[in-house]
Design a protein around this motif. Structure first.
Motif, PDB file in Angstrom:
ATOM      1  N   TRP A 127     -32.109  -8.403 -26.318  1.00 39.61           N
ATOM      2  CA  TRP A 127     -31.389  -7.713 -25.251  1.00 39.61           C
ATOM      3  C   TRP A 127     -30.223  -8.598 -24.814  1.00 39.61           C
ATOM      4  O   TRP A 127     -30.306  -9.818 -24.891  1.00 39.61           O
ATOM      5  N   ASN A 128     -29.146  -8.007 -24.408  1.00 40.92           N
ATOM      6  CA  ASN A 128     -27.946  -8.694 -23.909  1.00 40.92           C
ATOM      7  C   ASN A 128     -27.723 -10.011 -24.646  1.00 40.92           C
ATOM      8  O   ASN A 128     -27.835 -11.095 -24.071  1.00 40.92           O
ATOM      9  N   LEU A 129     -27.375  -9.909 -25.917  1.00 40.26           N
ATOM     10  CA  LEU A 129     -27.265 -11.086 -26.774  1.00 40.26           C
ATOM     11  C   LEU A 129     -26.224 -12.095 -26.301  1.00 40.26           C
ATOM     12  O   LEU A 129     -26.254 -13.240 -26.711  1.00 40.26           O
ATOM     13  N   GLY A 130     -25.307 -11.713 -25.427  1.00 43.22           N
ATOM     14  CA  GLY A 130     -24.319 -12.657 -24.921  1.00 43.22           C
ATOM     15  C   GLY A 130     -24.777 -13.448 -23.715  1.00 43.22           C
ATOM     16  O   GLY A 130     -24.131 -14.429 -23.337  1.00 43.22           O
ATOM     17  N   ALA A 131     -25.875 -13.049 -23.094  1.00 42.10           N
ATOM     18  CA  ALA A 131     -26.338 -13.714 -21.867  1.00 42.10           C
ATOM     19  C   ALA A 131     -27.303 -14.847 -22.176  1.00 42.10           C
ATOM     20  O   ALA A 131     -28.217 -14.702 -22.973  1.00 42.10           O
ATOM     21  N   ARG A 132     -27.087 -15.975 -21.530  1.00 41.48           N
ATOM     22  CA  ARG A 132     -27.997 -17.116 -21.676  1.00 41.48           C
ATOM     23  C   ARG A 132     -29.299 -16.849 -20.943  1.00 41.48           C
ATOM     24  O   ARG A 132     -29.328 -16.136 -19.941  1.00 41.48           O
ATOM     25  N   VAL A 133     -30.354 -17.452 -21.449  1.00 38.70           N
ATOM     26  CA  VAL A 133     -31.643 -17.481 -20.762  1.00 38.70           C
ATOM     27  C   VAL A 133     -32.168 -18.909 -20.894  1.00 38.70           C
ATOM     28  O   VAL A 133     -31.964 -19.557 -21.912  1.00 38.70           O
ATOM     29  N   TRP A 134     -32.807 -19.413 -19.841  1.00 33.60           N
ATOM     30  CA  TRP A 134     -33.288 -20.789 -19.894  1.00 33.60           C
ATOM     31  C   TRP A 134     -34.633 -20.912 -19.206  1.00 33.60           C
ATOM     32  O   TRP A 134     -35.045 -20.031 -18.463  1.00 33.60           O
ATOM     33  N   GLY A 135     -35.296 -22.013 -19.497  1.00 27.95           N
ATOM     34  CA  GLY A 135     -36.612 -22.264 -18.909  1.00 27.95           C
ATOM     35  C   GLY A 135     -37.205 -23.524 -19.500  1.00 27.95           C
ATOM     36  O   GLY A 135     -36.500 -24.380 -20.023  1.00 27.95           O
ATOM     37  N   ASN A 136     -38.533 -23.608 -19.429  1.00 25.43           N
ATOM     38  CA  ASN A 136     -39.222 -24.793 -19.933  1.00 25.43           C
ATOM     39  C   ASN A 136     -40.610 -24.400 -20.432  1.00 25.43           C
ATOM     40  O   ASN A 136     -41.040 -23.265 -20.290  1.00 25.43           O
ATOM     41  N   GLY A 137     -41.292 -25.371 -20.997  1.00 28.16           N
ATOM     42  CA  GLY A 137     -42.637 -25.109 -21.495  1.00 28.16           C
ATOM     43  C   GLY A 137     -43.219 -26.333 -22.171  1.00 28.16           C
ATOM     44  O   GLY A 137     -42.691 -27.438 -22.051  1.00 28.16           O
ATOM     45  N   TRP A 138     -44.289 -26.113 -22.917  1.00 27.95           N
ATOM     46  CA  TRP A 138     -44.917 -27.186 -23.674  1.00 27.95           C
ATOM     47  C   TRP A 138     -45.605 -26.610 -24.896  1.00 27.95           C
ATOM     48  O   TRP A 138     -45.924 -25.416 -24.949  1.00 27.95           O
ATOM     49  N   THR A 139     -45.837 -27.477 -25.861  1.00 30.09           N
ATOM     50  CA  THR A 139     -46.553 -27.143 -27.083  1.00 30.09           C
ATOM     51  C   THR A 139     -47.743 -28.094 -27.166  1.00 30.09           C
ATOM     52  O   THR A 139     -47.593 -29.285 -26.916  1.00 30.09           O
ATOM     53  N   SER A 140     -48.913 -27.565 -27.480  1.00 24.77           N
ATOM     54  CA  SER A 140     -50.126 -28.384 -27.491  1.00 24.77           C
ATOM     55  C   SER A 140     -51.031 -27.957 -28.654  1.00 24.77           C
ATOM     56  O   SER A 140     -50.840 -26.896 -29.229  1.00 24.77           O
ATOM     57  N   PRO A 141     -52.026 -28.790 -28.979  1.00 22.42           N
ATOM     58  CA  PRO A 141     -52.945 -28.431 -30.056  1.00 22.42           C
ATOM     59  C   PRO A 141     -53.977 -27.379 -29.649  1.00 22.42           C
ATOM     60  O   PRO A 141     -54.621 -26.788 -30.508  1.00 22.42           O
ATOM     61  N   ILE A 142     -54.214 -27.165 -28.358  1.00 23.96           N
ATOM     62  CA  ILE A 142     -55.185 -26.151 -27.909  1.00 23.96           C
ATOM     63  C   ILE A 142     -54.652 -25.413 -26.703  1.00 23.96           C
ATOM     64  O   ILE A 142     -53.753 -25.844 -26.048  1.00 23.96           O
TER      65      ILE A 142
END
Length: 126
Positions: free
Chosen positions: A111-126
């Motif tokens: 959706w709206n390919l010209g608009a930026r989206v940002w955030g954060n997160g994490w990747t873990s084994p479980i």
């Protein structure tokens, strides 16, 4: 993860794969590939939240996340996860990942390919 504006080329592997767990920030307009990493016991989980966008309707939207095996010719693994961008953390886990292979996940929106989206997160084994 900076916005490159394009997806990772097939077979492209980062110089150093990360060990799990790791935290990340994202900021992109169409799609973004993560750093490569080694899954633990054939499993990796991604949790993320959208915290803002140049599109004021982003709060009603979602992004999609795919898991890829980066060994040789990149291969998509499992289902595509959908993440709501309503400010909460959401997670999904992929299993059956090949031990000894570097993997990466790809975040994208349709959706709206010209608009930026940002955030954060994490990747873990479980």
């Amino acid at each position: 993860m900076p916005d490159t504006g394009v997806d990772r080329a097939t077979g492209e592997v980062g110089a150093q794969a990360a060990f799990l767990p790791f935290n990340f920030n994202f900021d992109f307009t169409a799609s973004l590939a993560s750093r490569t990493f080694w899954p633990v016991l054939g499993r990796a989980c991604v949790s993320l939240r959208g915290t803002g966008s140049a599109d004021p309707s982003y709060y009603q939207r979602e992004v999609k996340v795919e898991m890829w095996d980066a060994y040789g010719t990149d291969t998509k693994k499992g289902l595509t996860a959908r993440y709501s961008l309503n400010g909460g953390y959401y997670g999904y886990c992929w299993s059956g990942l090949a031990s000894g292979h570097e993997h990466y996940f790809r975040i994208y929106k349709d959706w709206n390919l010209g608009a930026r989206v940002w955030g954060n997160g994490w990747t873990s084994p479980i």
